[in-house]
Design a protein around this motif. Structure first.
Motif, short mmCIF file in Angstrom:
data_model
loop_
_atom_site.label_atom_id
_atom_site.label_comp_id
_atom_site.label_asym_id
_atom_site.label_seq_id
_atom_site.Cartn_x
_atom_site.Cartn_y
_atom_site.Cartn_z
N ALA A 1 1.19 -1.17 -0.08
CA ALA A 1 -0.07 0.19 0.44
C ALA A 1 0.87 1.28 -0.34
CB ALA A 1 -1.00 0.14 1.51
N LEU A 2 1.93 1.47 -0.08
CA LEU A 2 2.79 2.22 -0.01
C LEU A 2 3.47 3.10 -1.57
CD1 LEU A 2 5.38 0.75 2.85
CD2 LEU A 2 3.93 2.79 3.34
N LEU B 1 -6.11 6.30 11.33
CA LEU B 1 -4.86 6.84 10.70
C LEU B 1 -3.32 6.25 11.20
CD1 LEU B 1 -3.68 10.49 9.94
CD2 LEU B 1 -2.07 8.89 9.87
N VAL B 2 -3.31 6.36 12.56
CA VAL B 2 -1.92 5.14 13.34
C VAL B 2 -2.37 4.15 12.91
CG1 VAL B 2 -0.57 4.17 14.50
CG2 VAL B 2 -1.27 7.14 15.15
N LYS B 3 -3.11 3.31 13.09
CA LYS B 3 -3.92 2.12 12.76
C LYS B 3 -3.50 1.58 11.07
CE LYS B 3 -7.12 -1.70 13.39
NZ LYS B 3 -5.82 -2.57 14.00
N ALA B 4 -4.18 2.64 10.04
CA ALA B 4 -3.90 2.33 9.06
C ALA B 4 -2.08 2.59 8.24
CB ALA B 4 -5.23 3.82 7.88
N ALA B 5 -1.47 3.71 9.21
CA ALA B 5 -0.26 3.61 8.60
C ALA B 5 0.29 1.89 8.93
CB ALA B 5 0.60 4.49 9.07
N GLY B 6 0.38 1.61 10.25
CA GLY B 6 0.29 0.45 10.83
C GLY B 6 0.86 -0.78 10.01
N ALA B 7 -0.63 -0.76 9.33
CA ALA B 7 -1.13 -1.91 8.26
C ALA B 7 -0.77 -2.10 7.25
CB ALA B 7 -2.47 -1.94 7.93
N ALA B 8 0.01 -0.59 6.68
CA ALA B 8 0.97 -0.48 5.54
C ALA B 8 2.12 -0.86 5.36
CB ALA B 8 0.95 0.84 4.98
N SER C 1 5.82 6.28 13.42
CA SER C 1 6.06 7.27 13.00
C SER C 1 6.05 8.47 12.01
CB SER C 1 6.30 7.80 13.79
OG SER C 1 6.15 7.95 15.84
N ALA C 2 7.02 8.22 11.07
CA ALA C 2 7.24 8.40 9.83
C ALA C 2 6.16 9.27 8.79
CB ALA C 2 8.47 8.15 9.39
N LEU C 3 5.49 7.78 9.23
CA LEU C 3 4.42 7.55 7.77
C LEU C 3 2.89 8.37 8.16
CD1 LEU C 3 3.52 6.46 4.89
CD2 LEU C 3 2.61 3.87 6.34
N THR C 4 3.34 8.01 9.66
CA THR C 4 2.00 8.94 9.63
C THR C 4 1.10 10.31 9.56
OG1 THR C 4 1.40 6.95 11.64
CG2 THR C 4 0.28 9.05 12.10
N ILE C 5 2.76 10.84 10.09
CA ILE C 5 3.47 12.33 9.91
C ILE C 5 2.67 12.56 8.87
CG2 ILE C 5 4.65 13.96 10.64
CD1 ILE C 5 5.74 13.34 12.37
N PHE C 6 3.69 11.90 7.61
CA PHE C 6 3.71 12.28 6.18
C PHE C 6 1.87 12.13 5.66
CE2 PHE C 6 3.22 10.48 1.70
CZ PHE C 6 4.45 11.28 0.91
N ARG C 7 1.20 11.11 6.33
CA ARG C 7 -0.10 11.03 5.80
C ARG C 7 -1.28 12.19 6.41
NH1 ARG C 7 -1.24 4.56 5.09
NH2 ARG C 7 0.03 4.07 3.02
N GLU D 1 -0.62 15.04 4.32
CA GLU D 1 -0.82 14.44 2.59
C GLU D 1 -2.52 14.73 2.62
OE1 GLU D 1 0.55 11.80 -0.46
OE2 GLU D 1 -1.14 10.17 1.16
N ARG D 2 -3.02 14.69 4.27
CA ARG D 2 -4.36 14.52 3.70
C ARG D 2 -4.81 16.39 3.89
NH1 ARG D 2 -6.12 10.10 7.02
NH2 ARG D 2 -7.90 10.47 6.96
N GLY D 3 -4.13 17.10 5.27
CA GLY D 3 -4.59 18.16 6.04
C GLY D 3 -5.21 17.82 6.75
N HIS D 4 -5.52 17.12 7.82
CA HIS D 4 -6.84 16.77 8.32
C HIS D 4 -6.35 15.06 8.93
CE1 HIS D 4 -8.96 14.63 5.47
NE2 HIS D 4 -8.87 15.29 5.18
N LEU D 5 -7.51 15.23 9.79
CA LEU D 5 -7.27 13.72 10.19
C LEU D 5 -8.00 12.90 9.91
CD1 LEU D 5 -6.96 14.70 14.44
CD2 LEU D 5 -5.54 13.52 12.55
#
Length: 402
Positions: free
Chosen positions: A3-4, A326-333, A389-395, A398-402
Motif C-alpha cells: 500500500a506504500l 490514521l495510525v492504525k492504517a499507517a501500521g497496516a501499510a 511515526s514518519a508515515l503517520t506524519i507524512f499522511r 498529505e491529507r491536511g486533516h485527520l
C-alpha cells in the motif's frame, strides 16, 4: 508494504536508516533522573545537538521552580532542568505537536545505571524504553519528513521536557501553549512489548495535607495536646471512603511525629487520586473539602491542603478516534497490527488532550518493565516505530486533516 507509494517507501527507509540504537545507548548512559540537574543538563545538550539537524528555531527554556511541601511542613521551590523546544514552520497551515521527556525515575545514586545487551534482542537499562528510545524515534521520523515531498506542507513544535516523571508541573503551561492551534499531537511514551498502544487514560491528582496540632506531654497532660498524626490518619481513612470503580484513592505516606512521650503537633499526609472522569474529579474535590473541614473540627487542628489534579482524564473522543485510525492504517501499510486499550497510567498526553487536541501518546518503542531495574527495550522495534511515526506524519501532511 504494497500500500506504500514510492515517496512513502523512501520515507521509511530514511527513518529506519538513522543511528537509533547508538543514540539510545548514548543518551541512556547519562543519568537524567528528574532531580539530577547536572545529568539533565548533559542530556539536554546531547538532545539539542541531535535535534539541531532539523530546520527551525531550537531553544532550551529555563523551568520555573515548583513548590513542594517538605517533611517539616515548609514549602520550598524545587528547581528543574531546562525544557527543549524546537519550532519548525510555524506559518504552515497544518501544524502538529510532538512531545517527549528527557527525565527518568532513577536518581543519581540509584544502583540501576548501566546498559546490558541481552541474547533475546533486548537491552536493559535506565530509560531505554521510557523514553530515550522514543526521542530517537521522534528525531528519525522528523528527519525522514524533512527529506520528503510533504516537508513544506507541515509545521511542528517539538517539546522535550525535564519533569514528566514527576507530573510536568514546571512544563504544564508550556505544553498548553504549544498545543494551541495544532490539529494533532504525538507523544513518545513506550508501547507495550506486543505493540499495543495506550488508549483512554484516567487522570491523577497528588495532595500534601498539612495538619498542625498542639504538642503536650503524653503522660502528664495528653488531653492538652492535639494529635496531628491521629488527625492525619483519620483523614486518610475518611478519604478512602470515596473509592469507586472509577476513582482510586491511595493515602501513601504520613510524615510527622516524634518521641513516644510527646503528643505530635505536625503531620503531613501524602495522598494520590486516580479519577476516570471529570465528574470524579469534582466528586473527589468535594469529598476532600468535607473530610478536611470535619477533621479540623473533630480534632481541633489546623489543616492546609496543597496540590491538585495535574493530569485530567483522557477519553477517546471523536478526534482521538480519527487519529488512532490514521495510525492504525499507517501500521497496516507497514505490516503492523496496531491496537490500543485503556490504561490507568498518565503522561503528557493527558495534558494535551485536555487542550482539545487529539493525541496518540505511545508512539515510542516497544518495551516494558518501565520504572524498574528490569526495564527493557526491544531493539528491533526502533526502526519499526520510526517508520510508523514518519508515515503517520507524512499522511497527516498529505491529507491536511485527520
Amino acid at each position: 508494504m504494497t500500500a506504500l507509494t514510492s515517496p512513502e517507501h523512501s520515507l521509511i527507509e530514511i527513518a529506519a536508516d538513522q543511528p537509533l540504537l547508538a543514540q539510545v545507548e548514548r543518551w541512556a548512559a547519562i543519568n537524567s533522573g528528574t532531580r539530577n540537574l547536572k545529568g539533565l543538563a548533559a542530556v539536554a545538550g546531547e538532545l539539542a545537538d541531535a535535534f539541531s539537524v532539523l530546520p527551525g528555531e531550537l531553544t532550551l527554556i529555563d523551568a520555573p521552580g515548583v513548590d513542594t511541601v517538605g517533611s517539616d511542613g515548609t514549602i520550598t521551590a524545587i528547581d528543574h532542568g531546562q525544557h527543549l523546544h524546537l519550532s519548525v514552520r510555524p506559518e504552515a497551515a497544518v501544524r502538529i505537536l510532538l512531545t517527549g521527556h528527557m527525565d527518568t525515575v532513577f536518581p543519581v545514586d540509584h544502583p540501576f545505571q548501566t546498559i546490558t545487551h541481552r541474547p533475546d534482542g533486548t537491552i536493559n537499562g535506565p530509560g531505554v524504553a521510557d523514553m530515550k528510545s522514543g526521542l530517537a524515534i521522534m528525531r528519525a521520523a522528523l528527519i525522514a519528513i524533512e527529506a520528503s515531498p510533504m516537508a513544506s506542507r507541515i509545521g511542528y513544535d517539538v517539546l522535550i521536557n525535564s519533569d514528566e516523571e514527576t507530573g510536568s508541573l514546571s512544563s504544564a503551561q508550556l505544553i498548553e501553549r504549544l498545543a494551541g492551534s495544532k490539529i494533532a499531537a504525538l507523544t513518545y511514551e513506550p508501547a507495550l512489548p506486543d505493540g499495543t498502544l495506550a488508549g483512554a487514560r484516567g487522570g491523577t491528582g497528588n495532595f500534601s495535607i498539612v495538619v498542625r496540632g498542639r504538642s503536650a506531654h503524653a503522660g502528664r497532660n495528653p488531653d492538652d495536646g492535639r494529635n496531628a498524626v491521629v488527625a492525619a490518619a483519620d483523614i486518610a481513612i475518611q478519604l478512602t471512603r470515596a473509592r469507586s470503580p472509577t476513582l482510586s484513592v491511595n493515602p501513601a505516606r504520613i510524615d510527622g511525629g516524634g518521641p513516644n512521650n510527646v503528643v505530635p503537633d505536625l503531620a503531613i499526609l501524602r495522598v494520590n487520586f486516580r479519577p476516570a472522569s471529570s465528574d470524579e474529579i469534582s466528586r473527589a474535590k468535594a469529598h476532600i473539602d468535607a473530610v478536611v473541614a470535619n477533621a479540623a473540627r473533630l480534632h481541633d487542628v489546623n489543616i492546609v491542603v496543597h496540590g491538585g489534579f495535574n493530569r485530567p482524564p483522557k477519553p477517546i473522543d471523536p478526534g482521538a478516534a480519527k487519529l488512532f485510525a490514521l495510525v492504525k492504517a499507517a501500521g497496516a501499510a507497514l505490516g503492523l497490527d496496531i491496537g490500543w486499550r485503556a490504561t490507568g497510567g498518565v503522561c503528557d498526553g493527558n495534558n494535551i488532550a485536555a487542550c482539545g487536541v487529539p493525541v496518540v501518546d505511545t508512539m515510542g518503542a516497544r518495551g516494558g518493565a518501565i520504572h524498574s531495574a528490569d526495564e527493557f527495550l526491544l531493539v528491533d522495534s526502533l526502526a519499526e516505530r520510526a517508520a510508523l511515526s514518519a508515515l503517520t506524519i507524512f499522511r497527516i501532511a498529505e491529507r491536511g486533516h485527520l
